[in-house]
Motif scaffolding. Structure first.
Motif, PDB file in Angstrom:
ATOM      1  N   LYS A   1      12.461  28.413  -8.287  1.00 52.94           N
ATOM      2  CA  LYS A   1      12.559  27.013  -8.699  1.00 52.94           C
ATOM      3  C   LYS A   1      13.181  26.220  -7.550  1.00 52.94           C
ATOM      4  CE  LYS A   1      15.120  27.543 -12.384  1.00 52.94           C
ATOM      5  NZ  LYS A   1      15.851  27.216 -13.639  1.00 52.94           N
ATOM      6  N   GLY A   2      12.753  24.989  -7.394  1.00 49.32           N
ATOM      7  CA  GLY A   2      13.331  24.148  -6.350  1.00 49.32           C
ATOM      8  C   GLY A   2      13.104  22.679  -6.653  1.00 49.32           C
ATOM      9  N   SER A   3      13.928  21.820  -6.084  1.00 49.69           N
ATOM     10  CA  SER A   3      13.767  20.384  -6.298  1.00 49.69           C
ATOM     11  C   SER A   3      14.289  19.603  -5.100  1.00 49.69           C
ATOM     12  CB  SER A   3      14.488  19.934  -7.579  1.00 49.69           C
ATOM     13  OG  SER A   3      15.888  20.088  -7.463  1.00 49.69           O
ATOM     14  N   LEU A   4      13.725  18.418  -4.925  1.00 44.27           N
ATOM     15  CA  LEU A   4      14.147  17.456  -3.913  1.00 44.27           C
ATOM     16  C   LEU A   4      14.408  16.147  -4.627  1.00 44.27           C
ATOM     17  CD1 LEU A   4      14.420  16.502  -0.898  1.00 44.27           C
ATOM     18  CD2 LEU A   4      11.980  15.938  -1.028  1.00 44.27           C
ATOM     19  N   PHE A   5      15.567  15.531  -4.389  1.00 43.28           N
ATOM     20  CA  PHE A   5      15.911  14.322  -5.124  1.00 43.28           C
ATOM     21  C   PHE A   5      16.600  13.319  -4.207  1.00 43.28           C
ATOM     22  CE2 PHE A   5      19.012  17.671  -5.672  1.00 43.28           C
ATOM     23  CZ  PHE A   5      20.210  17.077  -5.318  1.00 43.28           C
ATOM     24  N   GLY A   6      16.370  12.057  -4.474  1.00 42.87           N
ATOM     25  CA  GLY A   6      17.001  10.986  -3.716  1.00 42.87           C
ATOM     26  C   GLY A   6      17.316   9.811  -4.612  1.00 42.87           C
ATOM     27  N   ASN A   7      18.431   9.124  -4.324  1.00 39.31           N
ATOM     28  CA  ASN A   7      18.848   7.973  -5.115  1.00 39.31           C
ATOM     29  C   ASN A   7      19.318   6.856  -4.202  1.00 39.31           C
ATOM     30  OD1 ASN A   7      18.814   8.946  -8.082  1.00 39.31           O
ATOM     31  ND2 ASN A   7      19.917  10.574  -7.030  1.00 39.31           N
ATOM     32  N   TYR A   8      18.905   5.632  -4.538  1.00 30.48           N
ATOM     33  CA  TYR A   8      19.293   4.449  -3.777  1.00 30.48           C
ATOM     34  C   TYR A   8      19.816   3.404  -4.746  1.00 30.48           C
ATOM     35  CZ  TYR A   8      18.902   0.142  -1.065  1.00 30.48           C
ATOM     36  OH  TYR A   8      19.162  -1.058  -0.446  1.00 30.48           O
ATOM     37  N   SER A   9      20.932   2.781  -4.389  1.00 30.62           N
ATOM     38  CA  SER A   9      21.503   1.733  -5.232  1.00 30.62           C
ATOM     39  C   SER A   9      22.245   0.743  -4.351  1.00 30.62           C
ATOM     40  CB  SER A   9      22.459   2.336  -6.270  1.00 30.62           C
ATOM     41  OG  SER A   9      23.036   1.341  -7.082  1.00 30.62           O
TER      42      SER A   9
ATOM     43  N   GLY B   1      14.910   5.766  -7.352  1.00 28.09           N
ATOM     44  CA  GLY B   1      15.098   7.206  -7.291  1.00 28.09           C
ATOM     45  C   GLY B   1      13.775   7.928  -7.160  1.00 28.09           C
ATOM     46  N   VAL B   2      13.833   9.112  -6.589  1.00 24.44           N
ATOM     47  CA  VAL B   2      12.661   9.970  -6.476  1.00 24.44           C
ATOM     48  C   VAL B   2      13.087  11.399  -6.788  1.00 24.44           C
ATOM     49  CG1 VAL B   2      12.991  10.360  -4.002  1.00 24.44           C
ATOM     50  CG2 VAL B   2      10.724  10.657  -5.007  1.00 24.44           C
ATOM     51  N   ASN B   3      12.228  12.111  -7.472  1.00 24.98           N
ATOM     52  CA  ASN B   3      12.520  13.492  -7.835  1.00 24.98           C
ATOM     53  C   ASN B   3      11.242  14.313  -7.731  1.00 24.98           C
ATOM     54  OD1 ASN B   3      12.457  15.526 -10.479  1.00 24.98           O
ATOM     55  ND2 ASN B   3      14.314  15.659  -9.269  1.00 24.98           N
ATOM     56  N   ALA B   4      11.285  15.355  -6.932  1.00 27.66           N
ATOM     57  CA  ALA B   4      10.158  16.270  -6.802  1.00 27.66           C
ATOM     58  C   ALA B   4      10.659  17.673  -7.106  1.00 27.66           C
ATOM     59  CB  ALA B   4       9.567  16.205  -5.397  1.00 27.66           C
TER      60      ALA B   4
ATOM     61  N   ALA C   1       9.014   9.060  -9.558  1.00 32.56           N
ATOM     62  CA  ALA C   1       9.778   8.011  -8.882  1.00 32.56           C
ATOM     63  C   ALA C   1      10.069   6.887  -9.863  1.00 32.56           C
ATOM     64  CB  ALA C   1       9.016   7.470  -7.669  1.00 32.56           C
ATOM     65  N   ASN C   2      11.127   6.132  -9.592  1.00 33.72           N
ATOM     66  CA  ASN C   2      11.478   5.001 -10.433  1.00 33.72           C
ATOM     67  C   ASN C   2      12.158   3.930  -9.600  1.00 33.72           C
ATOM     68  OD1 ASN C   2      14.649   5.160 -10.830  1.00 33.72           O
ATOM     69  ND2 ASN C   2      13.858   7.255 -10.948  1.00 33.72           N
ATOM     70  N   ILE C   3      12.063   2.685 -10.077  1.00 35.99           N
ATOM     71  CA  ILE C   3      12.730   1.559  -9.426  1.00 35.99           C
ATOM     72  C   ILE C   3      13.191   0.597 -10.509  1.00 35.99           C
ATOM     73  CG2 ILE C   3      10.551   0.293  -9.123  1.00 35.99           C
ATOM     74  CD1 ILE C   3      11.752  -0.787  -6.484  1.00 35.99           C
ATOM     75  N   GLY C   4      14.373   0.033 -10.329  1.00 40.58           N
ATOM     76  CA  GLY C   4      14.919  -0.875 -11.321  1.00 40.58           C
ATOM     77  C   GLY C   4      15.577  -2.085 -10.680  1.00 40.58           C
ATOM     78  N   TYR C   5      15.651  -3.174 -11.443  1.00 39.44           N
ATOM     79  CA  TYR C   5      16.259  -4.417 -10.942  1.00 39.44           C
ATOM     80  C   TYR C   5      17.045  -5.073 -12.065  1.00 39.44           C
ATOM     81  CZ  TYR C   5      16.773  -9.085  -8.961  1.00 39.44           C
ATOM     82  OH  TYR C   5      17.289 -10.270  -8.492  1.00 39.44           O
ATOM     83  N   ASP C   6      18.306  -5.401 -11.804  1.00 36.53           N
ATOM     84  CA  ASP C   6      19.154  -6.084 -12.786  1.00 36.53           C
ATOM     85  C   ASP C   6      18.943  -7.588 -12.659  1.00 36.53           C
ATOM     86  OD1 ASP C   6      20.227  -3.674 -13.677  1.00 36.53           O
ATOM     87  OD2 ASP C   6      21.832  -3.719 -12.188  1.00 36.53           O
ATOM     88  N   ILE C   7      18.211  -8.151 -13.615  1.00 42.96           N
ATOM     89  CA  ILE C   7      17.911  -9.585 -13.577  1.00 42.96           C
ATOM     90  C   ILE C   7      19.172 -10.396 -13.866  1.00 42.96           C
ATOM     91  CG2 ILE C   7      16.464 -11.392 -14.569  1.00 42.96           C
ATOM     92  CD1 ILE C   7      14.504  -9.145 -15.393  1.00 42.96           C
ATOM     93  N   THR C   8      19.883 -10.023 -14.912  1.00 45.18           N
ATOM     94  CA  THR C   8      21.177 -10.598 -15.256  1.00 45.18           C
ATOM     95  C   THR C   8      22.091  -9.454 -15.673  1.00 45.18           C
ATOM     96  OG1 THR C   8      20.655 -10.903 -17.610  1.00 45.18           O
ATOM     97  CG2 THR C   8      20.001 -12.675 -16.096  1.00 45.18           C
ATOM     98  N   GLU C   9      23.281  -9.763 -16.170  1.00 43.78           N
ATOM     99  CA  GLU C   9      24.176  -8.714 -16.647  1.00 43.78           C
ATOM    100  C   GLU C   9      23.612  -8.014 -17.874  1.00 43.78           C
ATOM    101  OE1 GLU C   9      28.058 -10.159 -17.319  1.00 43.78           O
ATOM    102  OE2 GLU C   9      28.496 -10.570 -15.197  1.00 43.78           O
ATOM    103  N   GLN C  10      22.780  -8.712 -18.647  1.00 46.69           N
ATOM    104  CA  GLN C  10      22.207  -8.117 -19.851  1.00 46.69           C
ATOM    105  C   GLN C  10      20.772  -7.601 -19.636  1.00 46.69           C
ATOM    106  OE1 GLN C  10      24.168 -11.089 -20.348  1.00 46.69           O
ATOM    107  NE2 GLN C  10      25.777  -9.640 -20.928  1.00 46.69           N
ATOM    108  N   TRP C  11      19.975  -8.335 -18.854  1.00 47.44           N
ATOM    109  CA  TRP C  11      18.562  -8.013 -18.705  1.00 47.44           C
ATOM    110  C   TRP C  11      18.310  -7.203 -17.438  1.00 47.44           C
ATOM    111  CZ3 TRP C  11      14.795  -8.341 -22.163  1.00 47.44           C
ATOM    112  CH2 TRP C  11      14.940  -9.228 -23.241  1.00 47.44           C
ATOM    113  N   SER C  12      17.434  -6.204 -17.573  1.00 47.89           N
ATOM    114  CA  SER C  12      16.990  -5.422 -16.415  1.00 47.89           C
ATOM    115  C   SER C  12      15.530  -5.036 -16.610  1.00 47.89           C
ATOM    116  CB  SER C  12      17.845  -4.165 -16.236  1.00 47.89           C
ATOM    117  OG  SER C  12      17.738  -3.315 -17.360  1.00 47.89           O
ATOM    118  N   ALA C  13      14.846  -4.795 -15.509  1.00 43.07           N
ATOM    119  CA  ALA C  13      13.448  -4.394 -15.544  1.00 43.07           C
ATOM    120  C   ALA C  13      13.285  -3.093 -14.762  1.00 43.07           C
ATOM    121  CB  ALA C  13      12.556  -5.483 -14.962  1.00 43.07           C
ATOM    122  N   PHE C  14      12.272  -2.317 -15.103  1.00 44.89           N
ATOM    123  CA  PHE C  14      12.090  -1.026 -14.442  1.00 44.89           C
ATOM    124  C   PHE C  14      10.618  -0.635 -14.406  1.00 44.89           C
ATOM    125  CE2 PHE C  14      12.582  -0.143 -18.947  1.00 44.89           C
ATOM    126  CZ  PHE C  14      11.559   0.767 -19.199  1.00 44.89           C
TER     127      PHE C  14
END
Length: 231
Positions: free
Chosen positions: A132-140, A147-150, A184-197
């Motif tokens: 078993k093996g995995s490659l992962f990365g996170n950006y913030s 993030g990316v996960n393989a 892979a995933n990407i997200g954006y905080d529009i406001t303190e309450q709202w976010s999109a992904f």
């Protein structure tokens, strides 16, 4: 052990499985964890596990009724479900991982594990991968995150049996090829309450068999928004 736990791991277990407790006799491990450089960390571990009555998922025998004259009226008995068999299993494994902080906002990691299984009664440790093996990365940074996960799961073996098979044909040990999956995933905080992904799964589109007779879906993409209630 419980039926609930089995069904969480393998949702295709049949309602006829036999419940037994697993006795973990030994679970010993040793390793090293630290840093090569201020931004490069490592984790190495070797382990030895001895379990009595360890549960293994194995394909249920099936009967089409064409030759035996028996009509099969059970929905889970057409080669589409799994039973649980128990055996005394010794597992020796080696695990290694490296984490790199490329910047304050971006981390990258890779890990792998090799396992060797010794069984007492069963011919194989059914449906357990050796590699078993995995490659992962996170950006913030700021309002953005990504993030990316393989991951890779090596070859597994399963056991196919049926009353319809001739003595020269079965039972059959089925080899399940290893598979690679990229997400892979990407997200954006529009406001303190709202976010999109946006999330993308199985980007390579490979319809590999995670279990016998159960290929996964190909490429999938999901987009949405989330709202955090201030309670």
């Amino acid at each position: 052990n419980s039926y609930y736990e089995y069904a969480q791991e393998n949702p295709y277990v049949s309602p006829t499985i036999n419940m037994m407790p697993t006795d973990q006799k030994y679970n010993g491990f040793a390793g090293l964890k630290g840093r090569f450089l201020p931004n490069v960390g490592y984790n190495i571990k070797g382990s030895y596990i001895k379990e009595n009555n360890k549960y293994l998922y194995r394909s249920n025998s099936y009967n089409t009724g064409s030759d035996s004259g028996i009509v099969n009226d059970e929905g889970y008995a057409f080669g589409n479900s799994f039973e649980v068999v128990y055996d005394d299993v010794t597992t020796i494994s080696v695990f290694g991982e490296i984490n790199v902080d490329l910047t304050r906002d971006f981390t990258l990691g890779i890990n792998g594990q090799f396992s060797d299984y010794s069984t007492d009664d069963e011919a194989e440790a059914w449906n357990l991968p050796t590699i078993k093996g995995s490659l992962f990365g996170n950006y913030s940074k700021g309002k953005w995150s990504a993030g990316v996960n393989a991951f890779y799961i090596g070859e597994r073996k399963d056991y196919i049996n049926s009353p319809n098979l001739l003595p020269s044909e079965g039972p059959i040990v089925r080899n399940l090829d290893g598979y690679f999956d990229l997400n892979a995933n990407i997200g954006y905080d529009i406001t303190e309450q709202w976010s999109a992904f946006i999330k993308a799964n199985n980007i390579t589109g490979s319809q590999y068999d995670r279990l016998v007779n159960y290929p996964v879906q190909g490429f999938q993409i999901l987009a949405g928004a989330a709202y955090k209630f201030d309670l």
